[in-house]
Design a protein around this motif. Sequence first.
Motif, PDB file in Angstrom:
ATOM      1  N   LEU A 233       0.808  -1.219   0.000  1.00 51.77           N
ATOM      2  CA  LEU A 233       0.000   0.000   0.000  1.00 51.77           C
ATOM      3  C   LEU A 233       0.845   1.275   0.000  1.00 51.77           C
ATOM      4  O   LEU A 233       0.343   2.363   0.277  1.00 51.77           O
ATOM      5  N   ARG A 234       2.096   1.153  -0.300  1.00 53.02           N
ATOM      6  CA  ARG A 234       2.953   2.341  -0.446  1.00 53.02           C
ATOM      7  C   ARG A 234       4.118   2.009  -1.362  1.00 53.02           C
ATOM      8  O   ARG A 234       4.454   0.834  -1.569  1.00 53.02           O
ATOM      9  N   THR A 235       4.736   3.038  -1.903  1.00 55.14           N
ATOM     10  CA  THR A 235       5.902   2.859  -2.754  1.00 55.14           C
ATOM     11  C   THR A 235       7.123   2.577  -1.890  1.00 55.14           C
ATOM     12  O   THR A 235       7.401   3.299  -0.928  1.00 55.14           O
ATOM     13  N   SER A 236       7.849   1.508  -2.209  1.00 52.24           N
ATOM     14  CA  SER A 236       9.008   1.119  -1.420  1.00 52.24           C
ATOM     15  C   SER A 236      10.294   1.632  -2.055  1.00 52.24           C
ATOM     16  O   SER A 236      10.434   1.662  -3.289  1.00 52.24           O
ATOM     17  N   ASN A 237      11.243   2.025  -1.197  1.00 58.31           N
ATOM     18  CA  ASN A 237      12.555   2.436  -1.701  1.00 58.31           C
ATOM     19  C   ASN A 237      13.604   1.337  -1.547  1.00 58.31           C
ATOM     20  O   ASN A 237      14.787   1.570  -1.737  1.00 58.31           O
ATOM     21  N   ARG A 238      13.152   0.124  -1.162  1.00 60.96           N
ATOM     22  CA  ARG A 238      14.074  -1.004  -1.051  1.00 60.96           C
ATOM     23  C   ARG A 238      14.292  -1.627  -2.430  1.00 60.96           C
ATOM     24  O   ARG A 238      13.344  -1.891  -3.165  1.00 60.96           O
ATOM     25  N   SER A 239      15.540  -1.873  -2.770  1.00 55.28           N
ATOM     26  CA  SER A 239      15.855  -2.485  -4.054  1.00 55.28           C
ATOM     27  C   SER A 239      15.749  -4.010  -4.001  1.00 55.28           C
ATOM     28  O   SER A 239      15.522  -4.660  -5.012  1.00 55.28           O
ATOM     29  N   SER A 240      15.895  -4.595  -2.817  1.00 57.97           N
ATOM     30  CA  SER A 240      15.865  -6.047  -2.670  1.00 57.97           C
ATOM     31  C   SER A 240      14.436  -6.564  -2.578  1.00 57.97           C
ATOM     32  O   SER A 240      13.582  -5.959  -1.932  1.00 57.97           O
ATOM     33  N   LYS A 241      14.186  -7.719  -3.205  1.00 57.54           N
ATOM     34  CA  LYS A 241      12.875  -8.360  -3.117  1.00 57.54           C
ATOM     35  C   LYS A 241      12.783  -9.292  -1.920  1.00 57.54           C
ATOM     36  O   LYS A 241      11.686  -9.770  -1.594  1.00 57.54           O
ATOM     37  N   PHE A 242      13.918  -9.558  -1.264  1.00 58.05           N
ATOM     38  CA  PHE A 242      13.907 -10.426  -0.091  1.00 58.05           C
ATOM     39  C   PHE A 242      13.284  -9.682   1.084  1.00 58.05           C
ATOM     40  O   PHE A 242      13.608  -8.529   1.367  1.00 58.05           O
ATOM     41  N   GLN A 243      12.363 -10.374   1.778  1.00 59.66           N
ATOM     42  CA  GLN A 243      11.685  -9.786   2.925  1.00 59.66           C
ATOM     43  C   GLN A 243      11.602 -10.808   4.051  1.00 59.66           C
ATOM     44  O   GLN A 243      11.377 -11.993   3.805  1.00 59.66           O
ATOM     45  N   VAL A 244      11.771 -10.349   5.272  1.00 58.12           N
ATOM     46  CA  VAL A 244      11.583 -11.184   6.448  1.00 58.12           C
ATOM     47  C   VAL A 244      10.985 -10.304   7.533  1.00 58.12           C
ATOM     48  O   VAL A 244      11.516  -9.233   7.833  1.00 58.12           O
ATOM     49  N   TYR A 245       9.866 -10.734   8.098  1.00 58.97           N
ATOM     50  CA  TYR A 245       9.202  -9.884   9.086  1.00 58.97           C
ATOM     51  C   TYR A 245       8.316 -10.710  10.011  1.00 58.97           C
ATOM     52  O   TYR A 245       7.852 -11.808   9.670  1.00 58.97           O
ATOM     53  N   LEU A 246       8.106 -10.152  11.194  1.00 63.93           N
ATOM     54  CA  LEU A 246       7.134 -10.664  12.146  1.00 63.93           C
ATOM     55  C   LEU A 246       5.818  -9.943  11.937  1.00 63.93           C
ATOM     56  O   LEU A 246       5.798  -8.779  11.516  1.00 63.93           O
ATOM     57  N   PHE A 247       4.716 -10.628  12.236  1.00 65.53           N
ATOM     58  CA  PHE A 247       3.419  -9.956  12.157  1.00 65.53           C
ATOM     59  C   PHE A 247       2.542 -10.362  13.333  1.00 65.53           C
ATOM     60  O   PHE A 247       2.714 -11.418  13.936  1.00 65.53           O
ATOM     61  N   ALA A 248       1.622  -9.489  13.646  1.00 65.08           N
ATOM     62  CA  ALA A 248       0.583  -9.774  14.644  1.00 65.08           C
ATOM     63  C   ALA A 248      -0.726  -9.224  14.095  1.00 65.08           C
ATOM     64  O   ALA A 248      -0.744  -8.204  13.407  1.00 65.08           O
ATOM     65  N   ARG A 249      -1.805  -9.941  14.388  1.00 63.60           N
ATOM     66  CA  ARG A 249      -3.100  -9.526  13.831  1.00 63.60           C
ATOM     67  C   ARG A 249      -4.203  -9.897  14.803  1.00 63.60           C
ATOM     68  O   ARG A 249      -4.165 -10.948  15.436  1.00 63.60           O
ATOM     69  N   GLY A 250      -5.192  -9.049  14.931  1.00 65.76           N
ATOM     70  CA  GLY A 250      -6.305  -9.337  15.814  1.00 65.76           C
ATOM     71  C   GLY A 250      -7.569  -8.639  15.386  1.00 65.76           C
ATOM     72  O   GLY A 250      -7.536  -7.522  14.855  1.00 65.76           O
ATOM     73  N   ILE A 251      -8.710  -9.296  15.608  1.00 60.53           N
ATOM     74  CA  ILE A 251      -9.998  -8.756  15.185  1.00 60.53           C
ATOM     75  C   ILE A 251     -11.068  -9.164  16.185  1.00 60.53           C
ATOM     76  O   ILE A 251     -11.054 -10.269  16.710  1.00 60.53           O
ATOM     77  N   THR A 252     -12.002  -8.285  16.453  1.00 56.34           N
ATOM     78  CA  THR A 252     -13.211  -8.657  17.190  1.00 56.34           C
ATOM     79  C   THR A 252     -14.320  -8.932  16.174  1.00 56.34           C
ATOM     80  O   THR A 252     -14.351  -8.326  15.096  1.00 56.34           O
ATOM     81  N   ASN A 253     -15.214  -9.840  16.515  1.00 58.34           N
ATOM     82  CA  ASN A 253     -16.212 -10.276  15.547  1.00 58.34           C
ATOM     83  C   ASN A 253     -17.602 -10.342  16.177  1.00 58.34           C
ATOM     84  O   ASN A 253     -17.758 -10.839  17.295  1.00 58.34           O
ATOM     85  N   PHE A 254     -18.593  -9.837  15.451  1.00 58.08           N
ATOM     86  CA  PHE A 254     -19.991 -10.017  15.833  1.00 58.08           C
ATOM     87  C   PHE A 254     -20.583 -11.123  14.981  1.00 58.08           C
ATOM     88  O   PHE A 254     -20.625 -11.018  13.754  1.00 58.08           O
ATOM     89  N   VAL A 255     -21.009 -12.207  15.614  1.00 55.56           N
ATOM     90  CA  VAL A 255     -21.452 -13.412  14.909  1.00 55.56           C
ATOM     91  C   VAL A 255     -22.957 -13.402  14.712  1.00 55.56           C
ATOM     92  O   VAL A 255     -23.726 -13.296  15.671  1.00 55.56           O
ATOM     93  N   GLY A 256     -23.378 -13.522  13.461  1.00 57.99           N
ATOM     94  CA  GLY A 256     -24.788 -13.670  13.155  1.00 57.99           C
ATOM     95  C   GLY A 256     -25.171 -15.130  12.999  1.00 57.99           C
ATOM     96  O   GLY A 256     -26.146 -15.594  13.584  1.00 57.99           O
ATOM     97  N   TYR A 257     -24.375 -15.874  12.197  1.00 54.87           N
ATOM     98  CA  TYR A 257     -24.675 -17.287  11.956  1.00 54.87           C
ATOM     99  C   TYR A 257     -23.389 -18.024  11.637  1.00 54.87           C
ATOM    100  O   TYR A 257     -22.519 -17.508  10.930  1.00 54.87           O
TER     101      TYR A 257
END
Length: 327
Positions: A233-257
């Motif tokens: 979602l942004r223009t990168s200034n890194r020339s290398s295509k190699f990437q290594v990263y940690l991630f964390a993700r969380g969501i609250t959910n309202f359940v209908g069915y």
Amino acid sequence: MKKKSCNFSFITLINLFFTSFSLFSYGQEINSTNIVHDFEGDRYFRLNYDNDFFMYSDDDYTQGLNFELFHPVFRKNPINFLFFKSKGADFKYGLAIEHSAFTPDVISDVDIRYTDRPYASALTLKMMSVSDHLDKGFRMKSSFWLGIIGPSSLGGAGQTWIHEATGNWKPRGWDNQIEDDVILNYNLGFETLLLDLSNYFSLYGESKARLGTMFTDLNLGASATLGLVNSPLRTSNRSSKFQVYLFARGITNFVGYNALLQGGVFSRSSPYTIPSTKIERFTGQYYYGLVIKSGFFYLEYYQTSMTREFEYGDPEDWGGLKIGVRI
């Protein structure tokens, strides 16, 4: 002073996402189109595999397998008219075949365990569209699912074969599983870049709605990446295509069915389901992991925990692998 007040509110919001809620429930969907799982380009194959074995258990969400293919040929898929489209976006289209299986806490019982979750399995064909707006910093995701839930999806046969081959307990309760029914689901998701610190840290907000015979729910959440990563979602200034990263993700959910607990919408002959009054309407999940990728390959490992989905259920834990190659 106003700037400090704004920063405090922003930090409070992030804490709310990642700590207060303990986070999201997608009904154990294998999700691969979120930004933290992004594989650049519009043509690649990826295998996604979930199993509670990674968390030393064998119950609830016991296994999920997803074969995912993105390719420009799917631009001609006639179902694409259902997908959200906007001008100025970079689009990619894909298909996935997904299988998932669910069991109660104890699989050696022949009789129904009325205070546990029902046996259930699902086989789904997913048609997907992903559009990135680099200039505006957001991603739209649309998908349509077609499939079957119940004995015809072969969840019982698959788990029995695996357990016999590995010398584990033979599951004996699949005769009590949720009966056959059709899966028809439409899903629409949105992600936006909230904070970007060069190529080292990014924070995203997200929301998603699912409507159909398998899942009907709404959710709101956030995700973050830390490491050497090129955000889509942004223009990168890194020339290398190699990437290594940690991630964390969380969501609250309202359940209908949730058909995996409540049974199919059209068939009411299942021997055991969770009553609507016992479903937890607000659920949460968090997960975290490591991604290593280059221009050719993709490798990810993650672990996740999820709050209980029904009144007398238990929290769930499982892990997963994603392995992909560009084609």
